[in-house]
Design a protein around this motif. Structure first.
Motif, PDB file in Angstrom:
ATOM      1  N   LEU A 175       9.760   0.907   9.272  1.00 37.88           N
ATOM      2  CA  LEU A 175       8.203   1.541   9.799  1.00 37.88           C
ATOM      3  C   LEU A 175       8.464   1.594  11.411  1.00 37.88           C
ATOM      4  O   LEU A 175       9.394   0.756  12.022  1.00 37.88           O
ATOM      5  N   PRO A 176       7.318   2.310  11.982  1.00 28.88           N
ATOM      6  CA  PRO A 176       7.265   2.169  13.301  1.00 28.88           C
ATOM      7  C   PRO A 176       7.291   0.790  14.127  1.00 28.88           C
ATOM      8  O   PRO A 176       7.849   0.528  15.169  1.00 28.88           O
ATOM      9  N   ASN A 177       6.761   0.056  13.270  1.00 25.95           N
ATOM     10  CA  ASN A 177       6.513  -1.522  13.756  1.00 25.95           C
ATOM     11  C   ASN A 177       7.688  -2.293  13.323  1.00 25.95           C
ATOM     12  O   ASN A 177       7.533  -3.526  13.433  1.00 25.95           O
ATOM     13  N   ARG A 178       8.694  -1.832  13.005  1.00 27.78           N
ATOM     14  CA  ARG A 178      10.184  -2.270  12.756  1.00 27.78           C
ATOM     15  C   ARG A 178       9.948  -3.160  11.536  1.00 27.78           C
ATOM     16  O   ARG A 178      11.169  -3.982  11.233  1.00 27.78           O
ATOM     17  N   LEU A 179       8.932  -2.952  10.586  1.00 27.20           N
ATOM     18  CA  LEU A 179       9.016  -3.712   9.357  1.00 27.20           C
ATOM     19  C   LEU A 179       9.920  -2.955   8.320  1.00 27.20           C
ATOM     20  O   LEU A 179      10.002  -1.560   8.384  1.00 27.20           O
ATOM     21  N   LYS A 180      10.867  -3.660   7.931  1.00 26.27           N
ATOM     22  CA  LYS A 180      12.102  -3.163   7.197  1.00 26.27           C
ATOM     23  C   LYS A 180      11.663  -3.001   5.493  1.00 26.27           C
ATOM     24  O   LYS A 180      11.521  -3.971   5.183  1.00 26.27           O
ATOM     25  N   ILE A 181      11.605  -1.924   4.964  1.00 27.28           N
ATOM     26  CA  ILE A 181      11.384  -1.807   3.573  1.00 27.28           C
ATOM     27  C   ILE A 181      12.471  -1.167   2.774  1.00 27.28           C
ATOM     28  O   ILE A 181      13.021  -0.328   3.009  1.00 27.28           O
ATOM     29  N   LEU A 195      11.361  -5.090  -1.238  1.00 25.93           N
ATOM     30  CA  LEU A 195      11.632  -5.909  -0.612  1.00 25.93           C
ATOM     31  C   LEU A 195      11.367  -5.814   1.145  1.00 25.93           C
ATOM     32  O   LEU A 195      12.014  -4.782   1.598  1.00 25.93           O
ATOM     33  N   ILE A 196      10.354  -6.523   1.808  1.00 29.06           N
ATOM     34  CA  ILE A 196       9.784  -6.084   2.956  1.00 29.06           C
ATOM     35  C   ILE A 196      10.109  -7.214   4.097  1.00 29.06           C
ATOM     36  O   ILE A 196       9.841  -8.534   3.651  1.00 29.06           O
ATOM     37  N   GLU A 197      10.911  -7.034   4.999  1.00 31.11           N
ATOM     38  CA  GLU A 197      11.321  -7.985   5.966  1.00 31.11           C
ATOM     39  C   GLU A 197      10.679  -7.631   7.228  1.00 31.11           C
ATOM     40  O   GLU A 197      10.844  -6.623   8.000  1.00 31.11           O
ATOM     41  N   GLY A 198       9.857  -8.808   7.990  1.00 27.63           N
ATOM     42  CA  GLY A 198       9.228  -8.594   9.191  1.00 27.63           C
ATOM     43  C   GLY A 198       9.747  -9.733   9.986  1.00 27.63           C
ATOM     44  O   GLY A 198      10.592 -10.366   9.893  1.00 27.63           O
ATOM     45  N   ASP A 199       8.845  -9.839  11.252  1.00 23.57           N
ATOM     46  CA  ASP A 199       9.068 -10.868  12.177  1.00 23.57           C
ATOM     47  C   ASP A 199       7.778 -11.068  12.683  1.00 23.57           C
ATOM     48  O   ASP A 199       7.548 -11.349  13.917  1.00 23.57           O
ATOM     49  N   GLY A 200       6.662 -11.266  11.639  1.00 30.49           N
ATOM     50  CA  GLY A 200       5.343 -11.615  12.172  1.00 30.49           C
ATOM     51  C   GLY A 200       4.452 -10.612  12.372  1.00 30.49           C
ATOM     52  O   GLY A 200       3.331 -10.688  12.797  1.00 30.49           O
ATOM     53  N   GLN A 201       5.055  -9.274  12.108  1.00 31.05           N
ATOM     54  CA  GLN A 201       4.118  -8.218  11.976  1.00 31.05           C
ATOM     55  C   GLN A 201       2.638  -8.193  11.215  1.00 31.05           C
ATOM     56  O   GLN A 201       2.775  -9.025  10.193  1.00 31.05           O
ATOM     57  N   THR A 202       1.528  -7.742  11.786  1.00 32.12           N
ATOM     58  CA  THR A 202       0.462  -7.737  10.940  1.00 32.12           C
ATOM     59  C   THR A 202      -0.026  -6.150  10.720  1.00 32.12           C
ATOM     60  O   THR A 202       0.228  -5.503  11.696  1.00 32.12           O
ATOM     61  N   ARG A 203      -0.818  -6.019   9.638  1.00 38.11           N
ATOM     62  CA  ARG A 203      -1.369  -4.721   9.580  1.00 38.11           C
ATOM     63  C   ARG A 203      -2.773  -4.512  10.160  1.00 38.11           C
ATOM     64  O   ARG A 203      -3.683  -5.150   9.837  1.00 38.11           O
ATOM     65  N   PRO A 204      -2.909  -3.425  11.066  1.00 36.70           N
ATOM     66  CA  PRO A 204      -4.135  -3.334  11.694  1.00 36.70           C
ATOM     67  C   PRO A 204      -5.353  -2.908  10.640  1.00 36.70           C
ATOM     68  O   PRO A 204      -4.980  -2.592   9.794  1.00 36.70           O
ATOM     69  N   ASP A 227       0.796  -1.372   0.074  1.00 40.17           N
ATOM     70  CA  ASP A 227      -0.091  -0.084  -0.186  1.00 40.17           C
ATOM     71  C   ASP A 227       0.830   1.162  -0.006  1.00 40.17           C
ATOM     72  O   ASP A 227       1.912   1.325   0.705  1.00 40.17           O
ATOM     73  N   GLY A 228       0.313   2.176  -0.824  1.00 39.86           N
ATOM     74  CA  GLY A 228       1.240   3.492  -0.843  1.00 39.86           C
ATOM     75  C   GLY A 228       1.524   4.117   0.489  1.00 39.86           C
ATOM     76  O   GLY A 228       2.810   4.621   0.804  1.00 39.86           O
ATOM     77  N   ALA A 229       0.494   4.348   1.249  1.00 42.23           N
ATOM     78  CA  ALA A 229       0.670   4.956   2.444  1.00 42.23           C
ATOM     79  C   ALA A 229       1.621   4.143   3.618  1.00 42.23           C
ATOM     80  O   ALA A 229       2.508   4.675   4.095  1.00 42.23           O
ATOM     81  N   GLN A 230       1.538   2.830   3.520  1.00 48.18           N
ATOM     82  CA  GLN A 230       2.282   2.075   4.259  1.00 48.18           C
ATOM     83  C   GLN A 230       3.669   2.319   3.757  1.00 48.18           C
ATOM     84  O   GLN A 230       4.575   1.933   4.583  1.00 48.18           O
TER      85      GLN A 230
END
Lengths: 415, 415
Positions: free
Chosen positions: B97-103, B406-415, A372-375
């Motif tokens: 991102l604030p949720n530590r997702l790396k983009i 490329l998006i790297e997470g650790d199990g984060q979900t989008r609210p 998503d663009g905002a994300q």
């Protein structure tokens, strides 16, 4: 009807827009936001006319429907666009040659952008705001279902443009006919870019008929691969979020690919999906693993058609693979190059998945619902590109600009 | 003949290329450079066969002809490409991102690039080198005039690929038939990008028939506007260089637009063109200004067809305008959005020309002959784009890459 006169007027008007400053454009966008609220009665009245022609059971009904709340959100989004930095005039490269020739690569508007879309009338406001902000004139071709609403929105926009001394042709609405679409797709003399937003059929038609450069958007057949070395708790959360956060959007997951060695964990991976009544279309190994551990009424054997399908619904296919190669091959064959995800604790396998998966967005241990663009920090989004030329994945304001090389000399010549 | 099997093999081979490192690819390119020299006899022999089928009077003859010197230059260019930094794997954007997702937005190859070209066989080497360096597999469709030469070059390249343990399908030569072109233009499942290089007719055919994204290149109808406030000495040098440096290339000037107030300076502006025997096609005011002051044999009255013509010859049209608006309008109408130049000492008018001229390269007080990848610091050039999508003007290695999120997470979900 020959629309070339209209197209030429839009092209001419685009030059006025290119000469306007960002402040003037921001004032215009705020004026549009105010008008969306102030003139809501005429817009909602037109929307009721469109709704009266559609059955409330039609899945498009909800997308077609405008409410005071939705107009409020639309106005808020337009103010947001006004607050963003201008994507035009960014210096992308700069150098001075030994002969003192100054070379600069600078972002500029495309000129005229044509957008073809279907039932959602909010697109008319959104696209106009993004195009004007990036100093592109726009030609809107909405669906016939929303014809009255789009006319009312276009009248509102034209009224604001006129009050701000801007040629109203900078945002032109075409009649909702196939003939208009056909003419638009061949207007290479006047239109610089076409963005189709909507179903796979619309996009295919545009691809096969346009003689103008196209950015394809939208169709998302998204997979999540739960690897041999995946963490079950993370996997369950990721699958649930990717599938159920919003089933009607393109980033929603369509197919779970599971490593055969982890079939015993499949019931745990799918447990959260029960609460959302997600129907699973499972291949024989996955079906056996789930039988008796997932509600019977929501469990079916997969048919070949279930793979490569964009469900846009509480439905999900499951495919079992013996090796990671099988997962990569399945995604290559059925994916739409939109968003793909791997759940694994093995860094090497994660890297390989990222390298070999040909998609706009590739995730490791995170759900595809983040596309998503905002994300992604783009501020606004005009669509999600599933092609590789120019823009890939979420497209913001920068993605609807092109560039120009500006070279300044003092009479130098090339040997 | 169904070429889809071939296209699928190229696509499969492209994955081997994407997994190869830059060092291995550079070794491959150097191997190709060596082979171009070592196997020159078989290439020149094949070239003689092609030349024997063409009249030496044909303007294509010189472009078709290879010599030991030309092969030497080709080899040198391939070594140059090997020495450039890889355009793949550049991090274009990065955020957490604030949720530590790396983009991360990272440059990647397109996958498979199809290049359609005409008589010049050196293109077979050039394009292969640029595509392989950017880790793109390539499908080459050369002209029938160069069929034997292209086959010999392809055999040389395949030999090197095999010796380096690389699938030879990473560089595939198609038969020189229209049928092959037609199939290539519709291979959207296998080919990610088409670049036509050649005449306006070829480019138009590709634009109208391809269902794959295209980057148009080549056709250059270039103007130089000598403004009311232009410096005559600079103007004379700029016009001479833009017109005569190399008349057969797309950045060569085709039309001089002169402000009516400066007609008295026209003979001085054109004086250097006499030595190169440039024929001038002048509108009535320019004709009068030149009569008796430019060789009669080289001065003709312009016909409407002389405007908007890419001469590729020692010929130039002249158009007189009363105002700068007329120059801008003439360029809008007749230009091909390639390269346009203004000669003026007035900064405000220069800025306006830069803003309002819709072209890949816009010059102030410099000749259009500078439009070139090497001049612009791109290191190498695969073509000059005249469209606005993805790449504009000279295209180097970076321009034949796309990107991936490329998006790297650790199990984060989008609210």
């Amino acid at each position: 009807m020959d629309l070339n006169t209209t197209f030429a007027q839009v092209q001419k008007a685009s030059r006025q827009l290119q000469a306007a400053g960002d402040e003037r454009i921001n004032a215009l966008l705020k004026g549009m936001a105010d008008a969306a609220i102030e003139q809501q009665e005429s817009i909602l009245e037109a929307n009721r006319e469109d709704l009266a022609r559609m059955s409330p059971d039609n899945p498009k009904y909800d997308r077609l429907k405008l409410t005071p709340e939705r107009l409020h959100d639309i106005a808020r989004d337009m103010r947001k666009v006004a607050s963003l930095p201008s994507p035009v005039g960014r210096v992308l490269k700069e150098s001075t040659l030994p002969n003192r020739l100054k070379i600069r690569r600078e972002s500029v508007p495309f000129g005229v952008i044509g957008v073809i879309y279907e039932a959602r009338p909010n697109v008319s406001f959104d696209v106009t705001a993004l195009c004007l902000k990036s100093q592109n004139a726009c030609i809107l071709k909405g669906g016939s279902d929303a014809a009255s609403t789009n006319r009312a929105i276009a009248a509102t926009i034209h009224d604001v443009l006129q009050r701000h001394g801007m040629d109203p042709h900078v945002a032109e609405l075409l009649p909702p006919t196939h003939e208009a679409t056909a003419q638009l797709l061949h207007a290479d003399r006047y239109v610089d870019l076409i963005i189709p937003r909507g179903s796979g059929n619309l996009i295919r038609f545009v691809r096969e008929n346009a003689t103008i450069p196209v950015i394809e958007t939208g169709a998302g057949i998204c997979h999540t691969y739960f690897d041999r070395y995946g963490d079950t708790a993370k996997g369950a959360r990721i699958i649930h979020n990717a599938k159920t956060r919003r089933v009607s959007v393109c980033n929603a997951m369509d197919c779970l690919i599971i490593h055969a060695a982890r079939l015993a964990d499949l019931p745990d991976l799918c447990r959260m999906l029960q609460d959302s009544h997600v129907t699973l279309y499972a291949d024989p190994p996955a079906y056996s693993a789930l039988q008796g551990r997932y509600p019977d009424t929501l469990l079916q054997e997969a048919t070949p058609e279930d793979y490569g399908t964009e469900f846009l619904d509480y439905k999900m296919a499951i495919k079992t693979v013996e090796h990671m190669d099988g997962a990569l091959e399945h995604i290559r064959h059925y994916g739409s190059r939109h968003s793909e995800s791997i759940v694994t604790e093995d860094q090497e396998r994660a890297r390989r998945f990222c390298r070999e998966t040909d998609a706009a967005c590739v995730y490791v241990n995170a759900p595809t619902s983040f596309t998503d663009g905002a994300q992604f920090g783009l501020g606004a989004e005009i669509g999600i590109s599933t092609q590789k030329l120019h823009a890939r994945g979420p497209m913001g304001l920068e993605e609807i600009t092109t560039y120009k090389w500006l070279i300044e000399g003092d009479g130098q010549t090339r040997p």
